[in-house]
Structures are given as C-alpha cells and as structure tokens.
Motif scaffolding. Sequence first.
Motif, PDB file in Angstrom:
ATOM      1  N   HIS A 222       0.820  -1.212   0.000  1.00 27.25           N
ATOM      2  CA  HIS A 222       0.000   0.000   0.000  1.00 27.25           C
ATOM      3  C   HIS A 222       0.859   1.269   0.000  1.00 27.25           C
ATOM      4  O   HIS A 222       1.894   1.312   0.681  1.00 27.25           O
ATOM      5  CB  HIS A 222      -0.905   0.032   1.239  1.00 27.25           C
ATOM      6  N   PRO A 223       0.393   2.300  -0.726  1.00 29.28           N
ATOM      7  CA  PRO A 223       1.093   3.599  -0.669  1.00 29.28           C
ATOM      8  C   PRO A 223       0.940   4.220   0.722  1.00 29.28           C
ATOM      9  O   PRO A 223       0.090   3.780   1.510  1.00 29.28           O
ATOM     10  CB  PRO A 223       0.353   4.444  -1.713  1.00 29.28           C
ATOM     11  N   SER A 224       1.696   5.264   1.004  1.00 26.56           N
ATOM     12  CA  SER A 224       1.589   5.939   2.308  1.00 26.56           C
ATOM     13  C   SER A 224       0.217   6.592   2.431  1.00 26.56           C
ATOM     14  O   SER A 224      -0.433   6.922   1.431  1.00 26.56           O
ATOM     15  CB  SER A 224       2.673   7.007   2.431  1.00 26.56           C
ATOM     16  N   TRP A 225      -0.205   6.791   3.682  1.00 28.26           N
ATOM     17  CA  TRP A 225      -1.495   7.457   3.896  1.00 28.26           C
ATOM     18  C   TRP A 225      -1.493   8.836   3.267  1.00 28.26           C
ATOM     19  O   TRP A 225      -2.494   9.275   2.704  1.00 28.26           O
ATOM     20  CB  TRP A 225      -1.799   7.570   5.391  1.00 28.26           C
ATOM     21  N   ASP A 226      -0.364   9.527   3.362  1.00 26.14           N
ATOM     22  CA  ASP A 226      -0.306  10.885   2.813  1.00 26.14           C
ATOM     23  C   ASP A 226      -0.545  10.867   1.302  1.00 26.14           C
ATOM     24  O   ASP A 226      -1.334  11.646   0.774  1.00 26.14           O
ATOM     25  CB  ASP A 226       1.061  11.509   3.128  1.00 26.14           C
ATOM     26  N   ARG A 227       0.136   9.932   0.639  1.00 28.15           N
ATOM     27  CA  ARG A 227      -0.051   9.851  -0.812  1.00 28.15           C
ATOM     28  C   ARG A 227      -1.502   9.490  -1.134  1.00 28.15           C
ATOM     29  O   ARG A 227      -2.111  10.041  -2.058  1.00 28.15           O
ATOM     30  CB  ARG A 227       0.905   8.797  -1.388  1.00 28.15           C
ATOM     31  N   ARG A 228      -2.044   8.569  -0.359  1.00 24.98           N
ATOM     32  CA  ARG A 228      -3.404   8.115  -0.643  1.00 24.98           C
ATOM     33  C   ARG A 228      -4.429   9.241  -0.450  1.00 24.98           C
ATOM     34  O   ARG A 228      -5.280   9.479  -1.311  1.00 24.98           O
ATOM     35  CB  ARG A 228      -3.764   6.925   0.261  1.00 24.98           C
ATOM     36  N   ASP A 257     -12.069  20.599  -0.591  1.00 21.18           N
ATOM     37  CA  ASP A 257     -11.566  21.571   0.399  1.00 21.18           C
ATOM     38  C   ASP A 257     -11.753  21.029   1.819  1.00 21.18           C
ATOM     39  O   ASP A 257     -10.881  21.183   2.677  1.00 21.18           O
ATOM     40  CB  ASP A 257     -12.310  22.908   0.275  1.00 21.18           C
ATOM     41  N   GLN A 258     -12.908  20.407   2.059  1.00 24.73           N
ATOM     42  CA  GLN A 258     -13.183  19.896   3.411  1.00 24.73           C
ATOM     43  C   GLN A 258     -12.205  18.774   3.785  1.00 24.73           C
ATOM     44  O   GLN A 258     -11.679  18.755   4.890  1.00 24.73           O
ATOM     45  CB  GLN A 258     -14.620  19.376   3.493  1.00 24.73           C
ATOM     46  N   VAL A 259     -11.974  17.858   2.837  1.00 25.51           N
ATOM     47  CA  VAL A 259     -11.057  16.751   3.125  1.00 25.51           C
ATOM     48  C   VAL A 259      -9.646  17.303   3.331  1.00 25.51           C
ATOM     49  O   VAL A 259      -8.946  16.933   4.283  1.00 25.51           O
ATOM     50  CB  VAL A 259     -11.073  15.713   1.983  1.00 25.51           C
ATOM     51  N   ALA A 260      -9.235  18.212   2.445  1.00 22.43           N
ATOM     52  CA  ALA A 260      -7.876  18.767   2.533  1.00 22.43           C
ATOM     53  C   ALA A 260      -7.675  19.470   3.877  1.00 22.43           C
ATOM     54  O   ALA A 260      -6.636  19.327   4.524  1.00 22.43           O
ATOM     55  CB  ALA A 260      -7.638  19.738   1.381  1.00 22.43           C
ATOM     56  N   ARG A 261      -8.690  20.211   4.298  1.00 22.54           N
ATOM     57  CA  ARG A 261      -8.577  20.950   5.558  1.00 22.54           C
ATOM     58  C   ARG A 261      -8.408  19.974   6.727  1.00 22.54           C
ATOM     59  O   ARG A 261      -7.571  20.167   7.591  1.00 22.54           O
ATOM     60  CB  ARG A 261      -9.846  21.800   5.751  1.00 22.54           C
ATOM     61  N   ARG A 262      -9.209  18.923   6.699  1.00 22.21           N
ATOM     62  CA  ARG A 262      -9.158  17.968   7.806  1.00 22.21           C
ATOM     63  C   ARG A 262      -7.812  17.235   7.830  1.00 22.21           C
ATOM     64  O   ARG A 262      -7.218  17.031   8.881  1.00 22.21           O
ATOM     65  CB  ARG A 262     -10.301  16.958   7.655  1.00 22.21           C
ATOM     66  N   TRP A 263      -7.352  16.849   6.663  1.00 23.28           N
ATOM     67  CA  TRP A 263      -6.102  16.095   6.592  1.00 23.28           C
ATOM     68  C   TRP A 263      -4.922  16.971   7.011  1.00 23.28           C
ATOM     69  O   TRP A 263      -4.065  16.548   7.792  1.00 23.28           O
ATOM     70  CB  TRP A 263      -5.903  15.547   5.184  1.00 23.28           C
ATOM     71  N   SER A 264      -4.881  18.196   6.487  1.00 23.94           N
ATOM     72  CA  SER A 264      -3.734  19.041   6.829  1.00 23.94           C
ATOM     73  C   SER A 264      -3.779  19.459   8.303  1.00 23.94           C
ATOM     74  O   SER A 264      -2.745  19.678   8.916  1.00 23.94           O
ATOM     75  CB  SER A 264      -3.633  20.255   5.910  1.00 23.94           C
ATOM     76  N   THR A 265      -4.982  19.538   8.862  1.00 25.67           N
ATOM     77  CA  THR A 265      -5.082  19.836  10.302  1.00 25.67           C
ATOM     78  C   THR A 265      -4.507  18.671  11.111  1.00 25.67           C
ATOM     79  O   THR A 265      -3.849  18.867  12.131  1.00 25.67           O
ATOM     80  CB  THR A 265      -6.560  20.050  10.706  1.00 25.67           C
TER      81      THR A 265
END
Lengths: 359, 435
Positions: A222-228, A257-265
Amino acid sequence: MTGQWFATQVRQEVTELAQVGEALRREERLGTTTAAVRDDFALLLRDRVRDLEDLPDGDWAGLDLLRARRIAPVKAAALAVLEGILLRGHPFYRSVTVAAETLLDALVEATGIGRGPLLSVADGERFERMAGLVRMRFPDVDVWGLPILVHELGHLVADALPEPGDRNARPVLFHLDRADDRLLGELFADVFATWALGPAYPFAVITLRARPDRFDDATRTHPSWDRRVWTMVAALRVTAELATDPLTAAGHRRGADQVARRWSTLNGLGDHPPKKAERDARGLVDLLDRNAPARLRFDPLGGLDPLVAALDAGTPAKGSPVEVVAAAWRWRLAHDEAKPAKLRNVSAAALRALDPADA
Amino acid sequence: MLDLLTVRMAELRDDVDKVKRVADLAESRHSRLDGIRGIRKEIRDGLLDARGLILDYRRGADAPEVEVLGDLDALLIDLDRKVDQAGVMLEQLNGSMIRLMNTDTLSVRCDAIIAELDRVEEGFRAGTLDRAAAWVAVDGLVDTTARRLFADYVDLLGGLTLRDTGLDDRVSELTDRLLDELAAPLRSVPARPAELVGGQSLGDLVMLWFPEWTIWDVPLFGHEAGLAWGHTSQLARGLLGDSPTPERRGLAADAYAAYALGPAYACAVLLLRMRPHSGDDVDRAYVILELLRATSGDGMAAAVIQEVADCWRGAVTERGADPEPGRRAELDAFVAEARGTLRNIGVFPGFDSAQWEKEAAGPHTALTEGTGSEATARGRLNAAWAARLMLTDPHDADAVRQIADAARALPWPRKTGPARDRQSGRPVQAPYGKR
C-alpha cells in the motif's frame, strides 16, 4: 499398488471439490449473490478437477503442488464464503452484512460490471481476486467501515470494468499494469471509492484507518497514507473539472476543500496535493470518466440534510444506499465529540435504512 | 414695480405645491383603476341580462327565425370571455402598480421647504430679515434642497411609470412579494444609479438602480429591508448596540439579508454589486458567506455558496487585494452573535437548508412548474440563481434571459387554493438556452 493409492487420493480431492460445489449450491442463504458468481465458482472448481485429472499417474510432487497452490486457495475461498453466510445469519452480524450487500450491490449495478463480490470476514478488509471475495473486518458491526468495503470493490471493478463499446477490453487493468508503480491499483481503488461515495470515503479513511505516526510510510502493498489521501483530494478536484456544470463542479470542490482541511489539520505537513498525486488522480479519474457509467459518480448537489436529521433522530431514513452512507459520515463529521452510545444509535439507524426488509 | 425676490419666492412655492399634487395624483391611480373595474362589472352584468332575455325568447317560441338568437348567444359568450381576459390584465396591472403606503412621507420634504419659505417671507415682511439675507435663503432653497427634491421626484415618477406600464417585466410584483414576506414596510421603484440621485431618503421607497431592474438584482432589497429592521426592531438593537456606526448597521443588514434570502443574496450582492478591490466589501462578503455556510447545510445550496465564494476570491486576488479580512476574529464574533439574534425573528423563517429543499432543490422544475401553494418569492429567487449557475455555460446571455423569463412568467399560486404536490428532482438537461 502405488498407482491405485495415487488414484485414490486424486479421487478424494475430486470428491472434496464436488462437496465444496455442493455445499455452495445447497446454501440458499447466499444473500443477493448473483447466479453469475455461483457459476464462476463452479467453473473454478471444474477447472481444478480438470487439473487433477490431467496429473500423470504417480506424480506425487505434482499433486502436492496442485493441492498447495491451486486447490487450497479455492477451498479457503469457499470456506470464507460459507463463514460469511453463517455470520450473515448471526443476530450480531446480520445488519452490517445485509447493509454491505445492499451498498455493494447498488454500486455493482451502477458500474454495470454484471457480477458482485462475495462477502466474508477476516481480521481486516481486503479483496481476494480468485473468487472475487471482499472480506469485511471482524468484528466491525456498524456503518462506519462500509466505505472501506467500497475501496475493496474497486479492485473487482478494476478487473471487470469494460470499455464502452468493447465488452472484452479492460482499460483499467491496462492502465494499472505498470512496472514503475505497483501500488497504483490501491490508488485506483481509493479513487473509485471517492468517485462513488464522495468525501465520505476519504473521511472514513482519515478517521478510521490512517495512522498518525505513519503518514509517510508506504508498505509493500500500500502507498503511504499521505499519498493516498492527497490522491483522493486531487481526484475530487479533477472530478470538479470534468463536471458538466459549474454548480456540480463547486460541490466537488467543496468536498475536496473539506477533506484537505481535515487532513492538513491532522498531520500539518501540507495543505494541497503534491504534483504526483495530481497526476495520478487525473489519470485514474479520467479512466472512470471515460469508462464507468455517469450514474456511478457521486452527486454533490443531492441534499443530505433531511437524511442526516433522520439518522440523528433515529427516525426512518429514506435514501439510496450511497446517500445513507454519505449522510451517516456527514453526521459523524458534524459530531466529532459524539459519545460511543450515540455513534451506535446513528449507525443502527443507518443500517436499518440499508436493510431492504426494513425499507 | 415688479419685485424679483417676491416673484422667485412665489415661483418656488408653486413648484413645491406641484410636486405635492403630483404625489397625490400618483396615489389616485388606484382609484381610477377601481373605476375601470366597476365598468367591467357593469358590462358583465349587462351581458348576463342579455343572455337571460335570449333564453326566455327561445323558450317561448320555436319559430325557425328565433334560432338566429342562438348565434347571438354564442357571440355574447365570446364577449364575456374577452371581458374576463380584460379583467386578468387589469389585475396584473394592479399588481405591478405601487401603492404608496404613506403619502405623508412623500410630502414631508415639500412641507419642510414650504415652512422654510414661510419663515423667510415672514421675516422679510416683518423686517427681521434684510433683502440680502432673504436672497441668500431663497437661493439656498432653490439651488440645493428644492433642486434635489425635484430631481428625486422626477426619478420617482419615472420609476412609477416603469412599474405601472409593466415595462419592468413584472419585477415589481416579485419585489413587492419579497418585501411582504419579510414584513418590511418598504416599496421599491426603479431609479438612476445611486451616485446620480440625491442623498435624501424617499421615506418608505427603496430605489433600485435602473436599467439593472431584473430578477437577478431583486435579492438586493434584502439589504434595504435589513437596514429598516435595524432601525425598527428591538432584536436588532441588541446586535447593533447603543450607537452603532453606519458600517456596523451595514454588516447587520447584510447578515439579515443572508439569513432571510439564503444563497440568492450572496449571488446578487457578490456577483453583481460588490467591488473586489474594496476592503469594506471584503469584510461584508466574509460576513455574508460565513453566515450562509452556517445555515445552508450541504448539497446544492452549499455548492452555490462555494461557487460564489470561489468566484469572489478569484476576483479579489486578481485585483491585487487580500481575500482574507484583516479582522477575521472580530467578524467571526459578529457572525456568531448575528446568527443567535436572527434565529429569534418570528415574522418569517430564515431561508435555510430545509427551505431550500422545499423550494430550490429542483430549480428547473421549480421555475417551470412551481413549488405548490407555499411558494415564496425567496424560493423563486434562489431557484433562479441555482438554475443560472447550473448552466453548462453560465455566461450564456440567452440562457440566462430564458431563466429570468421563466421565473417572471410563472404564475403565483392562489393563497387560498388547494395545495399542489411539491415538484422536485432535477431533469437530465435544463430546459433553458444552449446546451
């Protein structure tokens, strides 16, 4: 004497394979499994019988090899199917199995691939290619893990999705056959689940599976979570670009935008997809856009608020399987601090909505 | 010998009286319409009598020549239908005619000028005001106060004419419905752009720029209704504080309009009015969008807000300004307080996600078939904006015009009529414009 002994053991294997076939044939509780799936299994068994019959007399080494490499996996798959069926009848497990079947069947119908997966359980979700088997995670019994099963369905879709106008072509398999990136298949399954479920899938992955201590670690499979996750975000953005009208595009962008915000947080490593994730996502979304029916694509304009309210109140909730799962996750995101009892109640309401008998 | 100062004072008095008379006459248009209604009723009664006579004749005789009366009866039935059609047109005209709710407010400025003129004349006659001071006073009135009054009233009459003649494409009807829904004590008329008209208030009249007198601009009335709410509501006082600045009043009016009208307000004010290079407008946009994000749920309404926000952000960046407000924490606190306050408005429900689901979730169906007996002007405006943003090419002027036409042409349900099934769902392809 040796030849007779060898023939006896070969016959024994043939008999056992016939018993496996008979066990599956007699099992009336195969759920919504299609006749095509049963036929696939029957063909698999017939194929192994033919392998046995082709063995030269006294080829013990060949028999061992055949047992270990070809027959044992078929028996294991059949056993897994029967386990899944037995669990389906278990009061503790029935709701989630029926819900999973309802969701996956709806998506299989939307893809038009004509055959659904078999369901069973294991210690973690996975897809087993030989029998088209999707393993659910034991002992998960709530709605929250269902999006992960859609990822597993993505592997089946990758194998079976034809090209419009050419039933024998397998464009996804062709695209994924890359020596330089063996993990692209996992990313396709992620993009497929995001394409079909919208932001509910990345939210489920982030919340339930991603490891905060291993954001950047890839494994052999599996790729890294970040890549996924960034590939999922990029996939939502590319889906927006391909939308036929600006409002649908805006709906997909909002999800991204919502997913990106949650992930980067959560990880604090960045706030937008890297170039590679954008390239991968573009290729994979383009595959789905060209080859999958439009009805499979998640509609970001469908209002989920009434469903979310019904799930929260525990009142009967009406919606398509995808809408129910998306609404459940929307509720969960709005209630980050919900207590386990409340999570169970909302999950139960969602599972009821996914049970054709209740509906 | 003729005294020029006296002549000028008399002339000014005469002009102001004329304005007063015209304002009164404007209000009398409705009584003239009532007269036409009365005549229509008499014609219908006459037609009925004539048909009654024909019926009696035909019953009493069966000679072949009496059969001709059957043709006459058919003619009268046709006439009756035409009178009916005239009645419908009459009601449409009545709907587009503004009824000035308080003609006194229109006369106040006239009275103020007359009072000032009286004071100058008396002072001049009594000798307390010398000729030089009297000339200065009269010049002041003529050059500033009266000139502004006359300009405003010419605008007002032009606007009334546009409304009354139906040249405004029934936009007035929509605005009146909107203001009624908000229980706002206001009426609207088309006017020249704000920088060309005088700064004086016209009482309960709101001037909307002409020629931008389209359904797309109608949500802008929400801001005017919000300003009126700020001046009259006890609830608003809690939000505004004891001596609010004009800026805070403006932000409160924006929050009110966003709450009351939903995403349609953001569409109109951000896409059509606000200046992307203005710091004040960046703050206003932030308040409007944040309030809507908190009330509009998900799905299509959220997508509309996202689309408008992205478009606005792009334009602000393009103009070299910062799309993030400088005092974000302060504005966030204001939005939270405004939400808490606006939720307590009891006169009308906010246009939230539930309202969107009822009236705008299937925008194309809503504009072609209506949304049942509970249809509101706010629902129609939101459906129109959603349909516009769903166009494959939202810059397609023909398609945009067709949506506006559909929104205007759709009849309003009779308030006492039976409820119709709510129409929902999205057609595969919108019935407007190029595809």
